[in-house]
Every structure is written in structure tokens, then in C-alpha cells.
Design an enzyme around this catalytic site. Structure first.
Site, PDB file in Angstrom:
ATOM      1  N   SER A  10     -43.668   3.625  30.250  1.00 45.26           N
ATOM      2  CA  SER A  10     -42.901   2.517  29.619  1.00 45.26           C
ATOM      3  C   SER A  10     -43.522   1.111  30.096  1.00 45.26           C
ATOM      4  CB  SER A  10     -41.462   2.359  30.352  1.00 45.26           C
ATOM      5  OG  SER A  10     -40.781   1.218  30.015  1.00 45.26           O
ATOM      6  N   HIS A  35     -44.504   4.053  25.520  1.00 45.96           N
ATOM      7  CA  HIS A  35     -42.745   3.968  25.588  1.00 45.96           C
ATOM      8  C   HIS A  35     -42.539   2.394  25.681  1.00 45.96           C
ATOM      9  CE1 HIS A  35     -38.783   5.639  25.986  1.00 45.96           C
ATOM     10  NE2 HIS A  35     -38.691   4.812  26.578  1.00 45.96           N
ATOM     11  N   ASP A  37     -39.330   0.056  25.501  1.00 46.50           N
ATOM     12  CA  ASP A  37     -37.890  -0.172  25.895  1.00 46.50           C
ATOM     13  C   ASP A  37     -37.179  -1.577  25.082  1.00 46.50           C
ATOM     14  OD1 ASP A  37     -37.051   2.145  27.349  1.00 46.50           O
ATOM     15  OD2 ASP A  37     -38.507   1.338  28.836  1.00 46.50           O
ATOM     16  N   MET A  39     -34.041  -3.529  24.566  1.00 46.46           N
ATOM     17  CA  MET A  39     -32.563  -3.841  24.939  1.00 46.46           C
ATOM     18  C   MET A  39     -32.017  -5.161  24.456  1.00 46.46           C
ATOM     19  SD  MET A  39     -33.244  -2.910  28.910  1.00 46.46           S
ATOM     20  CE  MET A  39     -34.246  -1.349  29.593  1.00 46.46           C
ATOM     21  N   HIS A  68     -37.672   3.015  22.169  1.00 45.53           N
ATOM     22  CA  HIS A  68     -36.418   3.578  22.535  1.00 45.53           C
ATOM     23  C   HIS A  68     -35.367   2.330  22.337  1.00 45.53           C
ATOM     24  CE1 HIS A  68     -33.962   4.464  26.498  1.00 45.53           C
ATOM     25  NE2 HIS A  68     -33.277   4.791  25.510  1.00 45.53           N
ATOM     26  N   MET A  70     -32.145   0.677  22.922  1.00 48.17           N
ATOM     27  CA  MET A  70     -30.892   0.598  23.489  1.00 48.17           C
ATOM     28  C   MET A  70     -30.035  -0.691  23.167  1.00 48.17           C
ATOM     29  SD  MET A  70     -32.406   1.450  27.102  1.00 48.17           S
ATOM     30  CE  MET A  70     -34.254   1.171  26.447  1.00 48.17           C
ATOM     31  N   MET A 139     -31.527  10.534  29.060  1.00 41.80           N
ATOM     32  CA  MET A 139     -31.524   9.530  30.359  1.00 41.80           C
ATOM     33  C   MET A 139     -31.143  10.000  31.574  1.00 41.80           C
ATOM     34  SD  MET A 139     -32.545   6.796  28.506  1.00 41.80           S
ATOM     35  CE  MET A 139     -32.656   5.932  30.061  1.00 41.80           C
ATOM     36  N   GLY A 144     -31.159   0.379  31.216  1.00 41.67           N
ATOM     37  CA  GLY A 144     -30.990  -1.281  31.525  1.00 41.67           C
ATOM     38  C   GLY A 144     -32.099  -1.744  32.151  1.00 41.67           C
ATOM     39  N   GLY A 147     -37.051   0.796  37.789  1.00 39.77           N
ATOM     40  CA  GLY A 147     -37.079   0.905  39.074  1.00 39.77           C
ATOM     41  C   GLY A 147     -35.880   1.296  39.621  1.00 39.77           C
ATOM     42  N   ASP A 177     -36.229  10.234  30.865  1.00 43.34           N
ATOM     43  CA  ASP A 177     -36.391   8.659  31.014  1.00 43.34           C
ATOM     44  C   ASP A 177     -35.565   8.272  32.119  1.00 43.34           C
ATOM     45  OD1 ASP A 177     -37.039   5.986  30.827  1.00 43.34           O
ATOM     46  OD2 ASP A 177     -36.230   5.877  28.618  1.00 43.34           O
ATOM     47  N   GLY A 178     -36.237   7.528  33.314  1.00 40.39           N
ATOM     48  CA  GLY A 178     -35.376   6.899  34.425  1.00 40.39           C
ATOM     49  C   GLY A 178     -35.642   7.486  35.588  1.00 40.39           C
ATOM     50  N   GLY A 179     -36.402   6.751  36.655  1.00 40.74           N
ATOM     51  CA  GLY A 179     -36.642   7.463  38.001  1.00 40.74           C
ATOM     52  C   GLY A 179     -37.589   8.466  38.000  1.00 40.74           C
TER      53      GLY A 179
HETATM   54  C1  DX5 Z   1     -34.357   2.487  31.544  1.00 40.66           C
HETATM   55  C2  DX5 Z   1     -35.474   2.412  30.393  1.00 40.66           C
HETATM   56  C3  DX5 Z   1     -36.581   3.164  31.160  1.00 40.66           C
HETATM   57  C4  DX5 Z   1     -37.163   2.539  31.998  1.00 40.66           C
HETATM   58  C5  DX5 Z   1     -37.897   3.407  33.192  1.00 40.66           C
HETATM   59  O1  DX5 Z   1     -33.326   1.739  30.970  1.00 40.66           O
HETATM   60  O2  DX5 Z   1     -35.150   2.990  29.191  1.00 40.66           O
HETATM   61  O3  DX5 Z   1     -37.618   3.532  30.079  1.00 40.66           O
HETATM   62  O4  DX5 Z   1     -38.307   1.514  31.852  1.00 40.66           O
HETATM   63  O5  DX5 Z   1     -38.210   2.834  34.296  1.00 40.66           O
HETATM   64  P1  DX5 Z   1     -38.680   3.682  35.942  1.00 40.66           P
HETATM   65  O6  DX5 Z   1     -39.688   4.717  35.225  1.00 40.66           O
HETATM   66  O7  DX5 Z   1     -39.019   2.621  36.454  1.00 40.66           O
HETATM   67  O8  DX5 Z   1     -37.250   4.313  36.277  1.00 40.66           O
HETATM   68 ZN    ZN Z   2     -36.701   3.998  27.728  1.00 44.20          ZN
END
Ligand code: DX5
Ligand code: ZN
Length: 223
Positions: A10, A35, A37, A39, A68, A70, A139, A144, A147, A177-179
């Protein structure tokens, strides 16, 4: 036999003053998708990128662009992102009362249709539109920001979605996706995920982008 793992960095954590170089570095280290993101400052608190970023990415890479969305009204953005060069358009089930129609529209625009859901939304919410999804994204943080810490309680949800996809004979990708990091990626793979998004673990790895990608690939190769 499990499908090969897809790695989708991402760019949310990339250095935007050197975006093309960062994408090139990731690409030469061996990735599958980029990817993106998106938002809107409404569906999620953060505000990020519009179709113009996709248009610029499309000029510097031929990899699939995994977008993605959001955003509160994804329907309004499908065409602009498709025309900008998106390969996949993933919408949140929370924002699409008629998700099956939305996925069909995405396919009609020539993109792969993705469906995702927030951590608090039950997997069952996916079911009506599932046959029309080319990709399902679980997710593993509240969307949002990059990190954030991985939510281990989402592993059971990944397994449920895997069972739902297998149950209808779907070949859709199951993305997480996420962490996602060297510590969390293998557990999601075992639960049935086959596409992995990571921002910080790649673009903020202390030893650089290629090291971040290598570390994730190593963690995936552990049985
Ligand atoms: C979260 C996004 C993710 C995000 C992941 O809201 O959809 O794609 O960038 O970031 P990491 O991999 O650092 O958790
Ligand atoms: Zn994402």
C-alpha cells in the site's frame, strides 16, 4: 493446493516526494499488485488520494492497481477510477446498499470487483453479493490509517470468509489489509488469505523496501 501468495504494497506509507522510485523499488523486489487507499474524510477520518494518483501510477507501472475505496458514495467514483487506470475496485459493503449491482457495474467498467467490510461488520453481510466478487478483502484494522496494530480476532473471520467462498465454489482472492507484518502474515495465510496488503511493513521497513518485501515473503514461506 494453495494459490500463490499475492503481495500488494500500500503506497499510503510511501514517500510521495519519490513515489515513482518507491514503486520501482518495490516492483524490482518482486510484488504483484500496488494497493491504493482512497479515503474521503467522511467514511473514514483520513483524506488521501483521488483518481489523479492512479493516473500517475499507471504511467510508471504495468502492475495491477488495487484500489480500495473507503468512501461514502463509491458509486460516484467508479468511473473516474476505472478511466484513470484502476485494475481492481474494492468497495465497502457498509457503503453499498445494493452491493451486487455495484460489483456488476465495476465489472462492466472492465475492472475486477472487490468487496470489503469493516472489522465490526459480520462476514454474513458479504453473502448476497459474494458470487459477483472477484476479490474479498477482510480488514484487519479499523480503516483510516497505516501503522495500526493487527486485530487477531479477525483471523476467525478470515476463516469464515474462506469457508463461504469455498462453499459457493468462488475463485475470488481473499485479501487481508491492516497490520500485516512478518509476525502476522502467516496466521492470515493459514486461515485462508491469499492476497496481502502491507504499508508500513514495506515502505517503513528500517532496512528499506526490498528488505520489507523479503521479510514478508520469508514469513509466508514458513509452513
Ligand atoms: C487502512 C488501509 C490499509 C493501510 C495498511 O485503513 O486500508 O491499506 O494502508 O497499513 P499497514 O500495513 O501499515 O497497517
Ligand atoms: Zn487498504
Amino acid at each position: 493446493m494453495k494459490r500463490a501468495a499475492v503481495l500488494a504494497p500500500s503506497i499510503l506509507s510511501a514517500d510521495f516526494t519519490h513515489l515513482a522510485e518507491q514503486v520501482a523499488a518495490a516492483e524490482s523486489a518482486g510484488i504483484d499488485w500496488i494497493h491504493v487507499d482512497v479515503m474521503d474524510g467522511h467514511f473514514v477520518p483520513n483524506l488521501t488520494m483521488g483518481p489523479f494518483i492512479v493516473e500517475h501510477l499507471r504511467r510508471v507501472t504495468s502492475l495491477p492497481l488495487d484500489v480500495h475505496l473507503m468512501v461514502t458514495n463509491p458509486e460516484d467514483l467508479l468511473e473516474p477510477f476505472a478511466h484513470a487506470g484502476a485494475s481492481h475496485l474494492t468497495v465497502h459493503v457498509e457503503t453499498c446498499p445494493q452491493a451486487a449491482d455495484t460489483l456488476q457495474r465495476i465489472r462492466a467498467l472492465g475492472c475486477k470487483a472487490g468487496l470489503t467490510l469493516n472489522p465490526a461488520t459480520p462476514a454474513e453481510a458479504l453473502r448476497p453479493a459474494l458470487p459477483l466478487a472477484d476479490l474479498v478483502l477482510v480488514m484487519t484494522v479499523h480503516p483510516g490509517y497505516s501503522g495500526q496494530a493487527f486485530m487477531p480476532e479477525m483471523v476467525a473471520k478470515i476463516a469464515s470468509v474462506r469457508a463461504m467462498l469455498d462453499g459457493i465454489g468462488s475463485g475470488a482472492w481473499l485479501e487481508v489489509d491492516g497490520g500485516i507484518s512478518a509476525l502476522t502474515i502467516a496466521g492470515t495465510r493459514r486461515a485462508g488469505a491469499d492476497a496481502f496488503v502491507a504499508a508500513n511493513a514495506i515502505f517503513r521497513h528500517p532496512d528499506g523496501i526490498a528488505a520489507g518485501i523479503g521479510t514478508l515473503r520469508d514469513a509466508l514461506s514458513v509452513p
